[in-house]
Design a protein around this motif. Structure first.
Motif, mmCIF file in Angstrom:
data_model
loop_
_atom_site.group_PDB
_atom_site.id
_atom_site.type_symbol
_atom_site.label_atom_id
_atom_site.label_comp_id
_atom_site.label_asym_id
_atom_site.label_seq_id
_atom_site.Cartn_x
_atom_site.Cartn_y
_atom_site.Cartn_z
ATOM 1 N N VAL A 161 5.590 30.840 33.664
ATOM 2 C CA VAL A 161 5.676 29.735 34.664
ATOM 3 C C VAL A 161 4.398 29.637 35.622
ATOM 4 C CG1 VAL A 161 6.916 28.978 36.633
ATOM 5 C CG2 VAL A 161 8.102 29.988 34.497
ATOM 6 N N ILE A 162 3.882 30.990 36.040
ATOM 7 C CA ILE A 162 2.698 31.026 36.734
ATOM 8 C C ILE A 162 1.368 30.476 36.040
ATOM 9 C CG2 ILE A 162 1.117 32.302 37.856
ATOM 10 C CD1 ILE A 162 3.637 34.533 38.513
ATOM 11 N N ALA A 163 1.285 30.802 34.721
ATOM 12 C CA ALA A 163 0.195 30.250 33.704
ATOM 13 C C ALA A 163 0.282 28.889 33.823
ATOM 14 C CB ALA A 163 0.482 30.903 32.312
ATOM 15 N N ILE A 164 1.372 28.053 33.483
ATOM 16 C CA ILE A 164 1.550 26.643 33.326
ATOM 17 C C ILE A 164 1.258 26.015 34.677
ATOM 18 C CG2 ILE A 164 3.378 25.000 33.146
ATOM 19 C CD1 ILE A 164 4.944 26.797 30.946
ATOM 20 N N LEU A 165 1.439 26.516 35.713
ATOM 21 C CA LEU A 165 1.204 25.978 36.903
ATOM 22 C C LEU A 165 -0.343 25.923 37.282
ATOM 23 C CD1 LEU A 165 3.897 27.111 39.421
ATOM 24 C CD2 LEU A 165 3.915 24.953 38.748
ATOM 25 N N PHE A 166 -0.664 27.133 36.901
ATOM 26 C CA PHE A 166 -2.371 27.356 37.061
ATOM 27 C C PHE A 166 -3.088 26.326 36.160
ATOM 28 C CE2 PHE A 166 -5.993 29.111 35.255
ATOM 29 C CZ PHE A 166 -7.028 29.187 36.058
ATOM 30 N N LEU A 167 -2.742 26.250 34.956
ATOM 31 C CA LEU A 167 -3.120 25.409 33.892
ATOM 32 C C LEU A 167 -3.171 24.017 34.124
ATOM 33 C CD1 LEU A 167 -4.872 25.735 31.274
ATOM 34 C CD2 LEU A 167 -2.700 25.584 30.141
ATOM 35 N N GLY A 168 -1.977 23.596 34.693
ATOM 36 C CA GLY A 168 -1.498 22.288 34.897
ATOM 37 C C GLY A 168 -2.555 21.589 36.262
ATOM 38 N N ILE A 169 -2.679 22.350 37.300
ATOM 39 C CA ILE A 169 -3.497 21.745 38.409
ATOM 40 C C ILE A 169 -5.040 21.687 37.997
ATOM 41 C CG2 ILE A 169 -4.462 22.736 40.579
ATOM 42 C CD1 ILE A 169 -1.955 24.306 41.034
ATOM 43 N N ILE A 170 -5.571 22.699 37.026
ATOM 44 C CA ILE A 170 -7.011 22.657 36.458
ATOM 45 C C ILE A 170 -7.198 21.529 35.644
ATOM 46 C CG2 ILE A 170 -8.701 23.718 35.127
ATOM 47 C CD1 ILE A 170 -8.309 25.020 37.842
ATOM 48 N N LEU A 171 -6.042 21.254 34.792
ATOM 49 C CA LEU A 171 -6.195 19.816 33.936
ATOM 50 C C LEU A 171 -6.263 18.646 34.468
ATOM 51 C CD1 LEU A 171 -3.925 21.033 30.704
ATOM 52 C CD2 LEU A 171 -6.464 20.749 30.895
ATOM 53 N N PHE A 172 -5.206 18.582 35.676
ATOM 54 C CA PHE A 172 -5.473 17.389 36.374
ATOM 55 C C PHE A 172 -6.602 17.206 37.084
ATOM 56 C CE2 PHE A 172 -4.612 15.286 40.467
ATOM 57 C CZ PHE A 172 -4.068 14.136 39.810
ATOM 58 N N MET A 245 -8.292 29.434 27.248
ATOM 59 C CA MET A 245 -8.387 30.870 26.813
ATOM 60 C C MET A 245 -8.012 31.777 27.812
ATOM 61 S SD MET A 245 -8.532 29.998 23.506
ATOM 62 C CE MET A 245 -8.752 31.755 23.307
ATOM 63 N N LEU A 246 -8.545 31.576 28.970
ATOM 64 C CA LEU A 246 -8.465 32.419 30.261
ATOM 65 C C LEU A 246 -6.858 32.604 30.516
ATOM 66 C CD1 LEU A 246 -9.534 34.089 32.678
ATOM 67 C CD2 LEU A 246 -9.172 31.795 33.897
ATOM 68 N N THR A 247 -6.192 31.580 30.416
ATOM 69 C CA THR A 247 -4.841 31.613 30.557
ATOM 70 C C THR A 247 -4.112 32.390 29.693
ATOM 71 O OG1 THR A 247 -4.857 29.248 31.599
ATOM 72 C CG2 THR A 247 -2.673 30.108 31.174
ATOM 73 N N SER A 286 1.290 24.671 22.844
ATOM 74 C CA SER A 286 1.655 23.617 23.351
ATOM 75 C C SER A 286 0.635 22.994 24.563
ATOM 76 C CB SER A 286 3.179 23.517 23.563
ATOM 77 O OG SER A 286 3.829 24.412 22.810
ATOM 78 N N LEU A 287 0.432 23.817 25.541
ATOM 79 C CA LEU A 287 -0.347 23.410 26.545
ATOM 80 C C LEU A 287 -1.638 22.856 25.992
ATOM 81 C CD1 LEU A 287 0.543 26.349 29.110
ATOM 82 C CD2 LEU A 287 0.948 23.940 29.286
#
Length: 580
Positions: A161-172, A245-247, A286-287
Motif C-alpha cells: 500500500v505504501i509503495a503504491i501511494l509513493f509510486l502514484g504521486i511520482i507518476l502523476f 525499480m526503486l519501489t 501491473s504498476l
C-alpha cells in the motif's frame, strides 16, 4: 472529446467489450497460479506428498493453459478494435474534410491535416489498444494480487500500500509535466511535414536555383526542434523506470526482512512467503504497465484534441432546407457585394461590387496582383460567401441553390491547375464521369489539347504522373480547360488559366469558345490584354473595387489604367504590375 473519439468505435463495439472480458479472465487465471504454487510447497514438497504435487501441478497447468488462451483472445480482439477505431477515425476525418469550404480549409495547413490522419490517429490507436487490454489487465491484476496478499498476511501487505501511494504521486508529477511538452511536439510535427511537402512539390524549383543546401538546413532545423522537444519530454519520462525499480527493490527488501521474521515466529509458511514474492512482482509489473498506459495516454490526449478539432469542424457553407435544384441560365449579378476572408476582422478584399453580366456574354477581368480577381469569381460558385450584399446566378441568390447543383453549372479552371495520377482520359472524366471518349476528344479540340495528346505514345491513355509532372504548364492548363468543358456548364471561369500557353494557342481557344459554346457565360481573368480584348466587356479591378466595366474600345478611350497597360504591353514592356 472522449465521447467524440469513442463514437467512432461503431461496428467494433463487440471486440471492444470482449477484449477486457478476456483480459479479466486471463488475470484471474494468473492470480490463482501463485496460490497453487504455495499449496505445492506447503502441502506437497514440505510434507513429501507426491500425490498433492501431481494434483496441484495439474491444476497449475490447466490454469496456465487457460491464461494463455484468454491472453491470445484478448490480444486478437484488442488489435481488431483498435485498428477498426483508427480506420473509422481516418474515414470520418477524410469525409468531413470533403465538406469543408475554402474558409474551413484555410484554418488547417495541409501538413497539419496529414499529421492528424497519420501520426495522431496511430497514437490514439495504440492508446486505445493499451486501454482495452493493459488498462483493464493491470488494475485487475493489481487489485486481485493485493486481495490475495491481504488474504495471506494482512500486516505484511501494508508494504505494498505504501509503495503504491509513493509510486502514484511520482507518476502523476511525471505525466503532468510530460503532457505540456507533448502538446507542443505535434505542432513541430506539422512544421516538419510542411517542410517535406513543400520541398518535394517544388523540387524542380529547388534544383533550378541550386537551393538544396538551404532546404537541407531548413529541414534539419525543423527536425532538430522536434528532436529537442522529444528529448525534453523523454527526459522527464525517463524517471519512470528508476522510480519503478526503486519501489520494486524496496518492496523486495521489506518483504524479505519482515517475511523472514514471520517465518521464524511461525506466523507465516515458506510457501506463503514464496507466493507473496510472486504477488509483489505481479503488483509491480501491473504498476509498470499502468505507467506505460499513462505515458501512452499522455501522448494520445494531445492527438485526440487535434483529431476532434477536425471532426467537430463544421463547414461554413451549408444548403438551405429546400434549395433550388436547377440553374436556368448563366446570367450573373453582384449587388453591393463586400467580401473579407476573415469576417468581421481586417479590410475587405472586395468593396461594394455592383455588376450585371448577361447569359452567354464573354467577360474579361483584368487588374493588378491582389486586387481581388480570384476572390470575385470564387463567389459565383459559392466557394466563399459574401460578407455583405448578394451574388445572383440566373436571378437567384447563390445561397438559395444546392451547392452541388450550382457548382456543376459553374466550371472553374483555377489559377493553380491540378491533375491527378491516372490516364488523360481519367483526368478528363473528372468533368463528367460518364463522358465518352469521343466527347473527351471534342472537349480537347476546343481547348487545343488534342494536337499534343495525339503526339504522345499512348495518346489519351497516356499516364499522368502525380501533379501532372510529366506534362508542361501549358499542356496542363489545356487539359484542365478541356476537363471543365466536359461539364457543359452554363458559366465557365478561366482564372488566368491560359497564362502558360502562347498567344496563338490562346487565340485559338478563345475562338473555339465563341463558336462552340456561345450560350455559356465566360469569365476570363488574364494579365495579357490580348487575352480579353475580344471579350464583350472587360472589368478593370483596382484595390478590390470596380474601376471600370466597358468594351475594349471604350476603355482605351476613357480609362487611364487600361490605356497604360495596353501601351506598355504593345511596346513589349513588362507585366501588368510594372505598368500600373
Amino acid at each position: 472529446m472522449i465521447k467524440v473519439i469513442l463514437g467512432q468505435v461503431k461496428e467494433y463495439k463487440k471486440a471492444s467489450i470482449l477484449t477486457p472480458l478476456f483480459a479479466a479472465l486471463e488475470v484471474l487465471m494468473e492470480v490463482l497460479i501463485p496460490f497453487i504454487t504455495a499449496q505445492i510447497i506447503d502441502n506437497g514438497i514440505e510434507q513429501g506428498n507426491l500425490k498433492n504435487i501431481y494434483i496441484y501441478g495439474a491444476i497449475m497447468l490447466v490454469l496456465a493453459g487457460f491464461s494463455l488462451l484468454f491472453g491470445a483472445l484478448a490480444g486478437k480482439y484488442a488489435a481488431r478494435a483498435s485498428s477498426g477505431l483508427a480506420c473509422n477515425l481516418r474515414e470520418a476525418m477524410y469525409e468531413n474534410i470533403q465538406t469543408f469550404s475554402f474558409s474551413n480549409i484555410d484554418k488547417f495547413s495541409t501538413a497539419g491535416l496529414v499529421t492528424r490522419m497519420t501520426t495522431d490517429v496511430t497514437n490514439v490507436k495504440n492508446a486505445y489498444q493499451m486501454s482495452l487490454r493493459i488498462a483493464v489487465r493491470a488494475p485487475l491484476m493489481l487489485i486481485c494480487s493485493m486481495v490475495m496478499c491481504f488474504f495471506i498476511n494482512a500486516r505484511l501487505s501494508i508494504v505494498f500500500v505504501i509503495a503504491i501511494l509513493f509510486l502514484g504521486i511520482i507518476l502523476f508529477f511525471i505525466m503532468t509535466r510530460a503532457k505540456r511538452i507533448f502538446d507542443v511536439v505535434f505542432k513541430k510535427y506539422d512544421d516538419l511535414n510542411a517542410s517535406v511537402q513543400e520541398n518535394i512539390s517544388a523540387i524542380r524549383v529547388v534544383k533550378a536555383y541550386v537551393r538544396e543546401d538551404y532546404e537541407n538546413k531548413k529541414f534539419t532545423g525543423a527536425a532538430k526542434r522536434l528532436y529537442e522537444m522529444f528529448v525534453k519530454a523523454e527526459s522527464i519520462l525517463a524517471f519512470n523506470n528508476p522510480v519503478m525499480m526503486l519501489t520494486i527493490y524496496g518492496c523486495v527488501l521489506s518483504l524479505s526482512w519482515f517475511g523472514a521474521s514471520f517465518i521464524v515466529s511461525k506466523t507465516m509458511t515458506t510457501g506463503e512467503l514464496t507466493s507473496m514474492f510472486t504477488y509483489i512482482m505481479s503488483i509491480m509489473m501491473s504498476l509498470m504497465m499502468l505507467s506505460m498506459v499513462f505515458v501512452m495516454l499522455t501522448l494520445s490526449v494531445a492527438s485526440c484534441e487535434r483529431i476532434v478539432e477536425v471532426l467537430q469542424e463544421r463547414p461554413d457553407l451549408a444548403n438551405k432546407e429546400q434549395p433550388l435544384m436547377e440553374v436556368k441560365n448563366g446570367s450573373i449579378e453582384f449587388e453591393h457585394v463586400n467580401f473579407s476572408y476573415k469576417h468581421g476582422s481586417g479590410e475587405d478584399t472586395l468593396k461594394d461590387i455592383n455588376l450585371t453580366i448577361h447569359s452567354g456574354e464573354t467577360i474579361g477581368i483584368i487588374g493588378g496582383t491582389g486586387c481581388g480577381k480570384s476572390s470575385l469569381v470564387n463567389l459565383i460558385s459559392r466557394l466563399y460567401d459574401v460578407s455583405d450584399g448578394a451574388v445572383k446566378v440566373a436571378g437567384k441568390d447563390v445561397r438559395d441553390y444546392d451547392m452541388e447543383v450550382l457548382r456543376n453549372q459553374v466550371a472553374v479552371v483555377l489559377q493553380k491547375n491540378v491533375l491527378f495520377s491516372g490516364t488523360i482520359l481519367e483526368n478528363l472524366r473528372w468533368g463528367n464521369e460518364k463522358a465518352t471518349e469521343e466527347e473527351c476528344i471534342e472537349a480537347c479540340k476546343q481547348a487545343c489539347a488534342d494536337e499534343f495528346i495525339k503526339q504522345l505514345p499512348d495518346g489519351y491513355n497516356t499516364y499522368i504522373e502525380q501533379g501532372g509532372s510529366n506534362v508542361s504548364g501549358g499542356q496542363k492548363q489545356r487539359l484542365c480547360i478541356a476537363r471543365a468543358l466536359l461539364k457543359r456548364p452554363k458559366i465557365l471561369i478561366l482564372d488566368d488559366s491560359t497564362s502558360a500557353v502562347d498567344t496563338a494557342t490562346d487565340a485559338k481557344i478563345r475562338k473555339a469558345f465563341k463558336e462552340q459554346i456561345p450560350g455559356t457565360t465566360k469569365l476570363i481573368i488574364a494579365q495579357r490584354i490580348s487575352s480579353v480584348e475580344e471579350a464583350d466587356r472587360i472589368i478593370v479591378l483596382e484595390d478590390g473595387m470596380v474601376n471600370d466595366f466597358d468594351t475594349h474600345e471604350n476603355l482605351l478611350k476613357t480609362n487611364k489604367i487600361y490605356r497604360e497597360i495596353y501601351d506598355a504591353q504593345a511596346k513589349g514592356g513588362g507585366d501588368f504590375d510594372e505598368a500600373v
